[in-house]
Design a protein around this motif. Structure first.
Motif, mmCIF file in Angstrom:
data_model
loop_
_atom_site.group_PDB
_atom_site.id
_atom_site.type_symbol
_atom_site.label_atom_id
_atom_site.label_comp_id
_atom_site.label_asym_id
_atom_site.label_seq_id
_atom_site.Cartn_x
_atom_site.Cartn_y
_atom_site.Cartn_z
ATOM 1 N N ASP B 51 0.817 -1.216 0.000
ATOM 2 C CA ASP B 51 0.000 0.000 0.000
ATOM 3 C C ASP B 51 0.849 1.263 0.000
ATOM 4 O O ASP B 51 0.379 2.330 0.343
ATOM 5 C CB ASP B 51 -0.916 0.002 1.235
ATOM 6 C CG ASP B 51 -0.117 -0.162 2.516
ATOM 7 O OD1 ASP B 51 -0.724 -0.141 3.602
ATOM 8 O OD2 ASP B 51 1.114 -0.333 2.425
ATOM 9 N N GLU B 52 2.102 1.128 -0.406
ATOM 10 C CA GLU B 52 2.985 2.289 -0.380
ATOM 11 C C GLU B 52 2.960 3.024 -1.714
ATOM 12 O O GLU B 52 2.939 2.399 -2.775
ATOM 13 C CB GLU B 52 4.408 1.814 -0.101
ATOM 14 C CG GLU B 52 5.286 2.836 0.566
ATOM 15 C CD GLU B 52 6.662 2.259 0.869
ATOM 16 O OE1 GLU B 52 6.710 1.117 1.378
ATOM 17 O OE2 GLU B 52 7.665 2.928 0.590
ATOM 18 N N SER B 218 -4.488 5.197 -8.067
ATOM 19 C CA SER B 218 -4.761 3.968 -8.811
ATOM 20 C C SER B 218 -4.229 2.753 -8.077
ATOM 21 O O SER B 218 -3.163 2.797 -7.467
ATOM 22 C CB SER B 218 -4.124 4.032 -10.197
ATOM 23 O OG SER B 218 -4.719 5.042 -10.953
ATOM 24 N N PHE B 219 -4.990 1.676 -8.170
ATOM 25 C CA PHE B 219 -4.599 0.406 -7.544
ATOM 26 C C PHE B 219 -4.699 -0.689 -8.588
ATOM 27 O O PHE B 219 -5.450 -0.585 -9.541
ATOM 28 C CB PHE B 219 -5.562 0.040 -6.403
ATOM 29 C CG PHE B 219 -5.696 1.091 -5.348
ATOM 30 C CD1 PHE B 219 -6.548 2.166 -5.524
ATOM 31 C CD2 PHE B 219 -4.982 0.991 -4.174
ATOM 32 C CE1 PHE B 219 -6.686 3.139 -4.552
ATOM 33 C CE2 PHE B 219 -5.113 1.950 -3.187
ATOM 34 C CZ PHE B 219 -5.966 3.028 -3.372
ATOM 35 N N GLY B 220 -3.940 -1.769 -8.351
ATOM 36 C CA GLY B 220 -4.082 -2.917 -9.237
ATOM 37 C C GLY B 220 -4.279 -4.162 -8.396
ATOM 38 O O GLY B 220 -3.745 -4.259 -7.292
ATOM 39 N N ILE B 221 -5.045 -5.101 -8.928
ATOM 40 C CA ILE B 221 -5.255 -6.352 -8.183
ATOM 41 C C ILE B 221 -4.553 -7.455 -8.943
ATOM 42 O O ILE B 221 -4.795 -7.659 -10.139
ATOM 43 C CB ILE B 221 -6.756 -6.660 -8.036
ATOM 44 C CG1 ILE B 221 -7.429 -5.483 -7.337
ATOM 45 C CG2 ILE B 221 -6.958 -7.945 -7.264
ATOM 46 C CD1 ILE B 221 -8.886 -5.679 -7.083
ATOM 47 N N VAL B 227 -3.736 -6.450 -3.417
ATOM 48 C CA VAL B 227 -4.041 -5.133 -3.952
ATOM 49 C C VAL B 227 -2.774 -4.301 -3.874
ATOM 50 O O VAL B 227 -2.241 -4.074 -2.792
ATOM 51 C CB VAL B 227 -5.153 -4.439 -3.124
ATOM 52 C CG1 VAL B 227 -5.435 -3.067 -3.700
ATOM 53 C CG2 VAL B 227 -6.416 -5.268 -3.142
ATOM 54 N N LEU B 228 -2.286 -3.864 -5.035
ATOM 55 C CA LEU B 228 -1.042 -3.094 -5.080
ATOM 56 C C LEU B 228 -1.367 -1.646 -5.425
ATOM 57 O O LEU B 228 -2.030 -1.380 -6.422
ATOM 58 C CB LEU B 228 -0.108 -3.679 -6.151
ATOM 59 C CG LEU B 228 0.162 -5.170 -6.045
ATOM 60 C CD1 LEU B 228 0.949 -5.643 -7.254
ATOM 61 C CD2 LEU B 228 0.936 -5.475 -4.772
ATOM 62 N N ALA B 229 -0.871 -0.743 -4.616
ATOM 63 C CA ALA B 229 -1.118 0.666 -4.897
ATOM 64 C C ALA B 229 -0.045 1.198 -5.834
ATOM 65 O O ALA B 229 1.114 0.855 -5.697
ATOM 66 C CB ALA B 229 -1.095 1.468 -3.592
ATOM 67 N N ASP B 230 -0.463 2.060 -6.780
ATOM 68 C CA ASP B 230 0.507 2.731 -7.637
ATOM 69 C C ASP B 230 1.402 1.726 -8.365
ATOM 70 O O ASP B 230 2.593 1.614 -8.093
ATOM 71 C CB ASP B 230 1.361 3.676 -6.774
ATOM 72 C CG ASP B 230 2.150 4.671 -7.595
ATOM 73 O OD1 ASP B 230 3.001 5.361 -7.028
ATOM 74 O OD2 ASP B 230 1.920 4.732 -8.830
ATOM 75 N N PRO B 231 0.847 0.957 -9.320
ATOM 76 C CA PRO B 231 1.647 -0.075 -9.997
ATOM 77 C C PRO B 231 2.705 0.522 -10.915
ATOM 78 O O PRO B 231 2.528 1.588 -11.485
ATOM 79 C CB PRO B 231 0.601 -0.840 -10.823
ATOM 80 C CG PRO B 231 -0.611 0.003 -10.856
ATOM 81 C CD PRO B 231 -0.540 1.015 -9.790
ATOM 82 N N THR B 232 3.834 -0.179 -11.019
ATOM 83 C CA THR B 232 4.889 0.260 -11.937
ATOM 84 C C THR B 232 4.663 -0.395 -13.302
ATOM 85 O O THR B 232 3.782 -1.228 -13.452
ATOM 86 C CB THR B 232 6.279 -0.155 -11.430
ATOM 87 O OG1 THR B 232 6.317 -1.578 -11.395
ATOM 88 C CG2 THR B 232 6.573 0.421 -10.078
ATOM 89 N N ASP B 279 -7.223 8.171 2.526
ATOM 90 C CA ASP B 279 -6.172 8.167 3.528
ATOM 91 C C ASP B 279 -4.878 8.745 2.960
ATOM 92 O O ASP B 279 -4.213 9.574 3.574
ATOM 93 C CB ASP B 279 -5.957 6.725 3.993
ATOM 94 C CG ASP B 279 -5.120 6.665 5.229
ATOM 95 O OD1 ASP B 279 -4.125 5.923 5.223
ATOM 96 O OD2 ASP B 279 -5.449 7.384 6.191
ATOM 97 N N CYS B 280 -4.538 8.319 1.748
ATOM 98 C CA CYS B 280 -3.321 8.820 1.110
ATOM 99 C C CYS B 280 -3.434 10.314 0.871
ATOM 100 O O CYS B 280 -2.484 11.061 1.079
ATOM 101 C CB CYS B 280 -3.088 8.100 -0.217
ATOM 102 S SG CYS B 280 -1.649 8.705 -1.083
#
Lengths: 261, 292
Positions: B51-52, B218-221, B227-232, B279-280
């Protein structure tokens, strides 16, 4: 006047839109012929800020800033050639893109003749320096994005410098670093590295590219009108400066290499 | 180049370099397994937690040829945005509304997966989504762009170019576009009735009237499990669902976009993503556009 034909791949605005027209302001501070150059000497070039390695997705990259001209360059390659015919020597493919907000008048995102002519000039400056005979069946793609444009000659010169730094950053073998400088004949004087305003006021311009390390020239582009004697003087003036430009490129590549280890 | 698992030592000891090369090769040949191995250790390939968010830097007003500009770096993803203002006749049925025309360009310079040519599907979809968000959030009310009703209005061309694509172009571009709009100044324009044209002043410039300031998260699953925040850009092709949440500068919700199923371990994660986004915003991005 920016006429946008409906481009179905982009969000479109109104059919026709016009650049704002300004009231006739008698600008006292605007330069007039006969006045000396503002801000620097006739033979001074604008300070160059060059860093390599900003685009981590590419094999090599460079970003150059000379006062108001800002250019980003990325090198992808050597990669496989698309064509099926066998080519003994590698190909160098240069593509230039002007951002829509880079010039005083908004540019339509579609590539036009000016983009291609700038690309051809940069390619001509670089091809003699790259050892393409070591890369058969391969293509080296150089993509240049012009973020802000202050003088087309300055763009071409800065673009060539950024491209040669990016090629070095990518580890592609070259015979030498390519440095490039532009000159303009304004009245009776020769001014180096003209801005857009100065370029418009000049009667002719000349862009010289070469490899200072080998003492050779790779490309000379002259446009406008000037006497052959003036042309030779422009070339000599450019040559005086481009050893300094070469030192700037070498320094920034060295710093980049030191920062990475 | 994409992040490698092991880093080479300064003196370049052979075995460390060899390990790094092996890791890089493995990443290229088996990206999914590579990512799974990291996720099993509760970390992502670039060292972040799930979640970073990556660091953001926003730089405005550096392009003098544009009426407003911004350069945004979201980790390595770099987007430059410039606003150019032109004058046009308004539409017949909306005589007091100006135009806002956003566009994102993903040129070949930013990533090896884009080839030179017309905008790809990805660029077109992103441009469209950005247009929706900018219109629905009311960043610049089009009524504020009127010069003379029925005769002349401002057209704001908001063009964004991606210079380096390392994933999550949507968040970075929205940030760049809104920052550029906030930075934009328009010359004072008066409509000349007699000559039927608009004349602008070179000396007086006014800032735009700004409404809400949206930021996007943006998040990716991945694999229906994480759940990954801010995907590369390495993680993006491996995700089966992406969720984007747009929040305004008061913490209110503007829009939510979900592409894909959105189920993790049997639960619907949409509300969790919305909470994470708020929250972010609260913790890090209240002042991302500068103290207003």
């Amino acid at each position: 006047m920016a006429q946008s034909n409906f481009d179905r791949r982009r969000i479109n605005g109104p059919e026709e839109s016009f650049q704002p027209t300004f009231e006739d302001d008698d600008d006292e501070t605007r330069w007039k012929p006969g006045n000396p150059r503002r801000g620097r000497g006739a033979r001074d070039i604008r300070p160059i800020f060059l860093t390599a390695g900003l685009i981590n997705q590419a094999n090599g990259s460079a970003y150059i800033e000379t006062e108001k001209t800002k250019i980003a360059c990325a090198v992808y390659g050597p990669r496989q050639s698309k064509s099926t015919t066998y080519n003994e020597k590698g190909r160098l493919n240069v593509e230039v893109k002007f951002s829509p907000f880079s010039c005083t008048r908004r540019r339509v995102p579609i590539r036009d003749a000016e983009d291609r002519s700038v690309a051809v000039q940069i390619q001509q400056a670089l091809v003699p320096a790259v050892r393409l005979e070591l890369l058969p069946k391969s293509t080296i793609d150089i993509f240049i994005t012009i973020i802000e444009n202050d003088g087309i000659e300055g763009c071409i010169a800065a673009g060539s410098v950024a491209a040669s730094a990016a090629l070095a950053d990518a580890g592609i073998e070259m015979l030498g670093l390519v440095a490039s400088c532009s000159a303009a004949v304004v009245g009776k004087e020769i001014w180096l590295d003209p801005t857009e305003e100065e370029g418009k006021a000049s009667s002719g311009t000349l862009i010289l590219a070469g490899m200072p390390a080998l003492g050779t020239i790779t490309s000379v582009w002259q446009s406008g009108s000037m006497t052959p004697a003036d042309g030779i003087k422009c070339m000599e003036a450019c040559q005086e400066r481009y050893t300094d430009i070469h030192a700037v490129i070498a320094q920034s590549l060295l710093e980049n290499a030191q920062n990475n280890t | 180049m994409a992040a490698a698992a092991a880093s080479a030592t300064p003196s370049g000891s052979n075995s460390a370099e060899q390990d790094a090369l092996k890791a890089l090769t493995f990443q290229r040949l088996h990206p999914r397994t590579y990512l799974e191995r990291f996720l099993a250790e509760n970390v992502r390939p670039d060292g972040r937690y799930f979640d970073e968010w990556r660091d953001i830097s926003v730089n405005v007003g550096s392009i003098s040829t544009a009426d407003g500009s911004a350069l945004v770096r979201l980790g390595s993803t770099t987007v430059v945005c410039g606003v150019k203002a032109e004058i046009a006749e308004p539409e017949l049925d909306r005589p007091k509304d100006g135009f806002l025309v956003p566009n994102l360009d993903l040129p070949a310079i930013c990533s090896p997966k884009f080839k030179p040519g017309p905008p790809t599907d990805e660029a077109q979809v992103l441009s469209d989504r950005l247009n929706e968000v900018l219109v629905s959030s009311g960043v610049v009310p089009t009524s504020s762009l009127c010069i003379e009703p029925g005769k002349a209005v401002w057209v704001l061309y908001v063009d964004a170019t991606c210079i380096n694509y390392d994933g999550n172009a949507f968040d970075a571009t929205l940030l760049a576009m809104v920052a550029a709009l906030k930075n934009t100044t328009l010359p004072k324009a008066t409509y000349d009735e007699d000559r039927h044209r608009t004349v602008c002043s070179r000396k007086i410039r006014e800032p735009l009237q700004i409404g809400r300031l949206p930021t996007s998260y943006s998040f990716g699953i991945f694999d229906g499990t994480h759940v990954l925040a801010d995907p590369t850009s390495f993680e993006e092709p491996l995700l089966d669902t992406t969720v984007s949440v747009v929040v305004d500068n008061n913490g209110g919700l503007i829009s939510v976009m979900q592409l894909g199923l959105g189920i993790v371990g049997g639960d619907d994660v949409l509300s969790k993503c919305i909470d994470a986004a708020k929250d972010c915003w609260d913790k890090g991005r209240r002042d991302v556009y500068g103290a207003s």
